[in-house]
Design a protein around this motif. Structure first.
Motif, PDB file in Angstrom:
ATOM      1  N   LEU A  61     -34.531  12.317  76.500  1.00 40.21           N
ATOM      2  CA  LEU A  61     -34.847  13.408  75.586  1.00 40.21           C
ATOM      3  C   LEU A  61     -34.974  12.817  74.187  1.00 40.21           C
ATOM      4  O   LEU A  61     -34.067  12.118  73.722  1.00 40.21           O
ATOM      5  N   VAL A  62     -36.101  13.092  73.521  1.00 39.41           N
ATOM      6  CA  VAL A  62     -36.342  12.550  72.189  1.00 39.41           C
ATOM      7  C   VAL A  62     -36.422  13.699  71.188  1.00 39.41           C
ATOM      8  O   VAL A  62     -37.276  14.582  71.296  1.00 39.41           O
ATOM      9  N   LEU A  63     -35.539  13.670  70.208  1.00 42.27           N
ATOM     10  CA  LEU A  63     -35.522  14.655  69.133  1.00 42.27           C
ATOM     11  C   LEU A  63     -36.103  14.034  67.868  1.00 42.27           C
ATOM     12  O   LEU A  63     -36.272  12.814  67.783  1.00 42.27           O
ATOM     13  N   PRO A  64     -36.409  14.848  66.851  1.00 42.81           N
ATOM     14  CA  PRO A  64     -36.972  14.307  65.607  1.00 42.81           C
ATOM     15  C   PRO A  64     -36.010  13.347  64.907  1.00 42.81           C
ATOM     16  O   PRO A  64     -34.869  13.141  65.348  1.00 42.81           O
ATOM     17  N   THR A  65     -36.476  12.785  63.796  1.00 41.16           N
ATOM     18  CA  THR A  65     -35.684  11.800  63.060  1.00 41.16           C
ATOM     19  C   THR A  65     -34.304  12.340  62.710  1.00 41.16           C
ATOM     20  O   THR A  65     -33.289  11.669  62.892  1.00 41.16           O
ATOM     21  N   GLY A 102     -33.196   9.995  65.320  1.00 40.60           N
ATOM     22  CA  GLY A 102     -33.051   9.025  64.247  1.00 40.60           C
ATOM     23  C   GLY A 102     -31.618   8.987  63.776  1.00 40.60           C
ATOM     24  O   GLY A 102     -30.955   7.947  63.791  1.00 40.60           O
ATOM     25  N   MET A 103     -31.116  10.144  63.351  1.00 41.92           N
ATOM     26  CA  MET A 103     -29.714  10.282  62.963  1.00 41.92           C
ATOM     27  C   MET A 103     -29.206  11.621  63.476  1.00 41.92           C
ATOM     28  O   MET A 103     -29.953  12.603  63.496  1.00 41.92           O
ATOM     29  N   ALA A 104     -27.964  11.655  63.896  1.00 38.93           N
ATOM     30  CA  ALA A 104     -27.404  12.862  64.514  1.00 38.93           C
ATOM     31  C   ALA A 104     -26.302  13.456  63.652  1.00 38.93           C
ATOM     32  O   ALA A 104     -25.434  12.739  63.161  1.00 38.93           O
ATOM     33  N   LYS A 105     -26.350  14.769  63.510  1.00 39.09           N
ATOM     34  CA  LYS A 105     -25.256  15.484  62.861  1.00 39.09           C
ATOM     35  C   LYS A 105     -24.169  15.782  63.894  1.00 39.09           C
ATOM     36  O   LYS A 105     -24.368  15.589  65.099  1.00 39.09           O
ATOM     37  N   GLU A 106     -23.042  16.262  63.407  1.00 40.39           N
ATOM     38  CA  GLU A 106     -21.894  16.475  64.287  1.00 40.39           C
ATOM     39  C   GLU A 106     -22.194  17.445  65.427  1.00 40.39           C
ATOM     40  O   GLU A 106     -21.664  17.312  66.531  1.00 40.39           O
ATOM     41  N   GLU A 121     -28.778   6.747  68.177  1.00 38.59           N
ATOM     42  CA  GLU A 121     -29.332   7.007  66.845  1.00 38.59           C
ATOM     43  C   GLU A 121     -30.138   5.785  66.410  1.00 38.59           C
ATOM     44  O   GLU A 121     -29.578   4.751  66.054  1.00 38.59           O
ATOM     45  N   LEU A 122     -31.454   5.911  66.426  1.00 40.89           N
ATOM     46  CA  LEU A 122     -32.330   4.762  66.183  1.00 40.89           C
ATOM     47  C   LEU A 122     -32.216   4.224  64.768  1.00 40.89           C
ATOM     48  O   LEU A 122     -32.413   3.026  64.534  1.00 40.89           O
TER      49      LEU A 122
END
Length: 299
Positions: A61-65, A102-106, A121-122
């Motif tokens: 599953l790929v989410l936005p940045t 790209g980055m994930a919030k909590e 988190e790329l």
């Protein structure tokens, strides 16, 4: 090649489209939700609505940045309807699915942890961050040029923070003929800046260095340009804040004092979406391929 790997994309901007195209080229089975306004969809992509059925067979599953906010809202530039990632969507994913962003919030970290899914988190990767620093620096220069009436060449330019973005920013300014000062917090960064031909100082001495600066490019994600610091600066100084929101500037006081200060998040996706998308695609495909090899060795 990614033959047999099913990848599902949820939302995103022009960068995500570049990533989708690259995945199709690698022969992955690609589905996407949040792209009903995509004018010329890539052949081979199955577009649909966000649902448990869409996610049920996903290997990736790929989410936005920025994956989603703290309510699960997903940025989806090409969608007419809002996208919201809920616990039921994560529950629908197979246990072997890897989630990329790209980055994930909590919020996203918590959902993935509860389901036992691997979250990657790329932007944590050094190579991605270094490559991304190039369009970030170029975008910052564009903003600085458009908002001042003097050249960067010969100017007094300050960079705060000598991380990956700060390093590239200082090098770019130096290449354009600016006189670069570098605010650092570590002695090894001080030495490195000096070797590079910049004029380093420790950030706890910032008050002593801001009085005659034309440009400030901040990369430190905490309040460093306080009202006290801003009060010592010339009103013609242009500040471009490259730190993640809410940035490192007291924007209210800057406006009150008449200093132009701009928060500039997500510049790669704004100024160079194709290049930024290719950077993310390269990292994503490498990561997926590595995981396929690891799983193959275990079988």
């Amino acid at each position: 090649m990614l033959t047999g790997v099913r990848i599902v994309f949820l939302g995103g901007d022009a960068r995500q489209i570049e990533v989708i195209r690259k995945c199709v080229e690698m022969d992955a089975t690609v589905s996407a939700a949040g792209f009903d306004k995509w004018d010329s969809p890539t052949e081979g992509v199955s577009l649909g609505e966000m649902s448990a059925d869409l996610l049920g067979g996903a290997d990736v599953l790929v989410l936005p940045t920025v994956g989603c906010d703290d309510e699960g809202n997903i940025s989806a530039k090409y969608s007419t309807e809002p996208l919201q990632l809920l616990a039921e969507h994560i529950e629908a994913l197979p246990g072997h699915c890897t989630v990329y962003t790209g980055m994930a919030k909590e919020y996203l970290k918590r959902l993935c942890a509860q389901r036992g899914l691997e979250l990657v988190e790329l932007l944590d990767r050094d190579d991605v961050a270094i490559y991304n620093s190039i369009p970030t620096a170029e975008g910052a220069l564009v903003m600085a040029i458009q908002n001042t009436d003097f050249t960067i060449h010969g100017s007094r330019a300050m960079v705060l923070g000598m991380g990956r973005t700060g390093f590239t920013m200082a090098k770019s300014l130096q290449g354009l003929g600016a006189n670069v000062t570098m605010g650092v917090r570590k002695q090894d960064h001080f030495a490195r800046a000096e070797v590079m031909g910049w004029s380093p100082f420790l950030t706890d001495q910032l008050l002593e260095h801001v009085m005659d600066v034309d440009y400030i490019f901040n990369t430190i994600p905490s309040l460093i340009l306080t009202a006290k610091v801003l009060s010592r600066m010339s009103r013609h100084t242009c500040i471009v804040d490259l730190a993640s929101a809410p940035g490192g500037v007291d924007f209210r006081y800057a406006e009150k004092r008449g200093i132009k200060a701009m928060l500039a998040p997500g510049l790669p996706g704004i100024v160079a979406p194709k290049s930024a998308g290719m950077i993310m695609a390269g990292a994503l495909l490498q990561s997926i391929s590595e995981r396929i090899l690891v799983k193959g060795d275990k079988q």
